[in-house]
Enzyme design. Structure first.
Site, short mmCIF file in Angstrom:
data_model
loop_
_atom_site.label_atom_id
_atom_site.label_comp_id
_atom_site.label_asym_id
_atom_site.label_seq_id
_atom_site.Cartn_x
_atom_site.Cartn_y
_atom_site.Cartn_z
CG HIS A 293 -2.02 -0.94 1.23
ND1 HIS A 293 -3.21 -0.68 1.85
CD2 HIS A 293 -2.14 -2.15 0.66
CE1 HIS A 293 -4.03 -1.69 1.68
NE2 HIS A 293 -3.40 -2.61 0.96
CD GLU B 205 -2.15 4.51 3.13
OE1 GLU B 205 -3.31 4.87 3.35
OE2 GLU B 205 -1.85 3.61 2.31
CB CYS C 79 -6.90 0.02 4.75
SG CYS C 79 -5.20 -0.58 4.84
CB CYS D 96 -2.43 2.03 5.94
SG CYS D 96 -1.92 1.12 4.45
#
Length: 159
Positions: A52, A54, A82, A85
């Protein structure tokens, strides 16, 4: 740099992700003087659920700054984080999180749940909605194109 300039840097990374057929999410981490971490979604290309924006930006910032505690930094991301993260943000001790578009399906700062309000040992400050229209439009356009041009994916179920 202004907050808008920082979010625009994240938006540029989201656009790069879209060009690589990745869900367009981009992220930058700012230490008050410079961008120290950058990331964008790479899950499809990396074949990795952890890739992801992040997570990538946090790893980059840790490498740049030479440590895992990012207590002086602010994370700017185009989509509400999410749960994975948000957990990484808490564990990295980021001072503040600024996101653009809300995520009603997986957002874990405001939308589905509010992990930053739970009694963890660190609670980052939160700001939402910065350039939300532009951040949302990138995602909306990406998924509209996907629906209009479906690609059959072949994957093998694990045995």
């Amino acid at each position: 740099m202004t907050e808008e300039e920082l979010m625009r840097a994240a938006i540029a990374l989201a656009r790069e992700a879209a060009m690589d057929d990745e869900v367009p999410v981009g992220c930058v981490i700012y230490d008050g003087t410079r961008i120290v971490g950058r990331g964008r979604n790479r899950r499809e290309g990396a074949k990795n659920a952890l890739a992801h924006a992040e997570i990538e930006a946090i790893a980059d910032a840790c490498k740049t700054l030479g440590g895992w505690r990012l207590w002086q930094c602010t994370l700017y991301v185009t989509l509400e984080p999410c749960p994975m993260c948000a957990g990484a943000i808490i564990n990295a001790r980021l001072k503040r999180v600024v996101y653009g578009a809300a995520d009603p399906k997986a957002g874990s700062c405001d939308s589905v749940t509010r992990l930053f309000e739970l009694p963890y040992n660190h609670r980052p400050a939160l700001s939402s909605g910065l350039l939300a229209g532009e951040c949302s439009a990138i995602l909306r356009d990406f998924f509209r194109t996907k629906r209009e041009n479906p690609v059959e994916k072949h994957w093998k179920k694990p045995e």
